[in-house]
Scaffold this active site. Structure first.
Site, PDB file in Angstrom:
ATOM      1  N   SER A  64       7.196  16.094  -5.756  1.00  0.00           N
ATOM      2  CA  SER A  64       8.174  17.175  -5.745  1.00  0.00           C
ATOM      3  C   SER A  64       9.352  16.752  -4.898  1.00  0.00           C
ATOM      4  O   SER A  64       9.216  15.957  -3.974  1.00  0.00           O
ATOM      5  CB  SER A  64       7.546  18.438  -5.157  1.00  0.00           C
ATOM      6  OG  SER A  64       8.519  19.427  -4.940  1.00  0.00           O
TER       7      SER A  64
ATOM      8  N   TYR B 161       2.254  22.081   1.497  1.00  0.00           N
ATOM      9  CA  TYR B 161       2.756  21.665   0.186  1.00  0.00           C
ATOM     10  C   TYR B 161       3.635  20.427   0.336  1.00  0.00           C
ATOM     11  O   TYR B 161       3.460  19.438  -0.378  1.00  0.00           O
ATOM     12  CB  TYR B 161       3.550  22.804  -0.464  1.00  0.00           C
ATOM     13  CG  TYR B 161       4.126  22.449  -1.805  1.00  0.00           C
ATOM     14  CD1 TYR B 161       3.346  22.518  -2.958  1.00  0.00           C
ATOM     15  CD2 TYR B 161       5.454  22.039  -1.936  1.00  0.00           C
ATOM     16  CE1 TYR B 161       3.871  22.185  -4.200  1.00  0.00           C
ATOM     17  CE2 TYR B 161       5.983  21.712  -3.176  1.00  0.00           C
ATOM     18  CZ  TYR B 161       5.182  21.794  -4.295  1.00  0.00           C
ATOM     19  OH  TYR B 161       5.706  21.454  -5.511  1.00  0.00           O
TER      20      TYR B 161
ATOM     21  N   LYS C 167       2.857  16.573  -1.138  1.00  0.00           N
ATOM     22  CA  LYS C 167       3.764  15.890  -2.052  1.00  0.00           C
ATOM     23  C   LYS C 167       4.296  14.600  -1.442  1.00  0.00           C
ATOM     24  O   LYS C 167       4.487  13.600  -2.137  1.00  0.00           O
ATOM     25  CB  LYS C 167       4.916  16.810  -2.456  1.00  0.00           C
ATOM     26  CG  LYS C 167       4.463  18.031  -3.244  1.00  0.00           C
ATOM     27  CD  LYS C 167       3.678  17.629  -4.486  1.00  0.00           C
ATOM     28  CE  LYS C 167       3.257  18.819  -5.308  1.00  0.00           C
ATOM     29  NZ  LYS C 167       2.554  18.445  -6.524  1.00  0.00           N
TER      30      LYS C 167
END
Length: 141
Positions: free
Chosen positions: A14, A27, A31
Site C-alpha cells: 500500500s 496497517y 504493508k
C-alpha cells in the site's frame, strides 16, 4: 518455482507503507513489511530465476474503501481522492491496477525484480500534508 528455475511472486502493499498519514500503525507496519520482504526475497530467490515484486496502489474507490471512509456516493468518493492527487484529470481504476500486475508477471518484465512500484500518479513524491495545510489555511481566510 525453485526446481523449475523460474517464476514470479507479486505482492500487494500500500502507499501507506511509504507515507505517514492516515491508517493505523499496525496497517502501515504490515504493508512496510511486505515491501521489505519483496526486496529480501528478490535477492534470495533471484539465483533461482525467480522474480519478486510488489505493487503499492494509491486509493481506488472500491467497496472496501467505501466502507472504510463511510462514503457510498461514488462521485463524491472520487472527488475526495482527486483533491489530493498530483496527477490531475485522471483517477486510478481497478483495471489500471490489474494492467500493472499483468505487466509485472509477464515476460515483458523479465528483468524487473525487487521493486515496490507505486501506482499513485506521483502522489508519493509530494508532501500531502503541505497541500492539506494550505487547504485548511484557505478555508480559514
Amino acid at each position: 518455482m525453485v526446481p523449475a528455475k523460474k517464476g514470479c511472486i507479486l505482492f500487494i502493499a500500500s502507499l501507506a507503507s511509504k507515507i505517514s498519514i492516515g491508517n493505523s500503525h499496525a496497517y502501515k507496519t504490515s504493508k512496510h513489511d511486505v515491501a521489505g520482504l519483496t526486496k529480501s526475497l528478490a535477492v534470495e530467490l533471484g539465483e533461482h530465476g525467480i522474480r519478486v515484486n510488489c505493487i503499492s496502489p494509491h486509493r481506488i474507490f472500491t467497496p472496501m474503501f467505501q466502507k472504510t471512509v463511510g462514503l457510498f456516493d461514488k462521485k463524491k468518493g472520487e472527488e475526495m481522492i482527486a483533491v489530493s492527487a498530483v496527477l490531475k484529470e485522471t483517477l486510478l481504476e481497478p483495471e489500471d491496477f490489474a494492467n500493472v500486475a499483468l505487466y509485472l508477471v509477464s515476460d515483458e518484465a523479465k528483468y524487473v525484480s525487487g521493486v515496490n512500484l507505486p501506482i499513485d500518479g506521483g502522489y508519493s513524491l509530494s508532501n500531502p500534508s503541505w497541500k492539506m495545510g494550505l487547504s485548511i489555511l484557505s478555508e480559514q481566510s
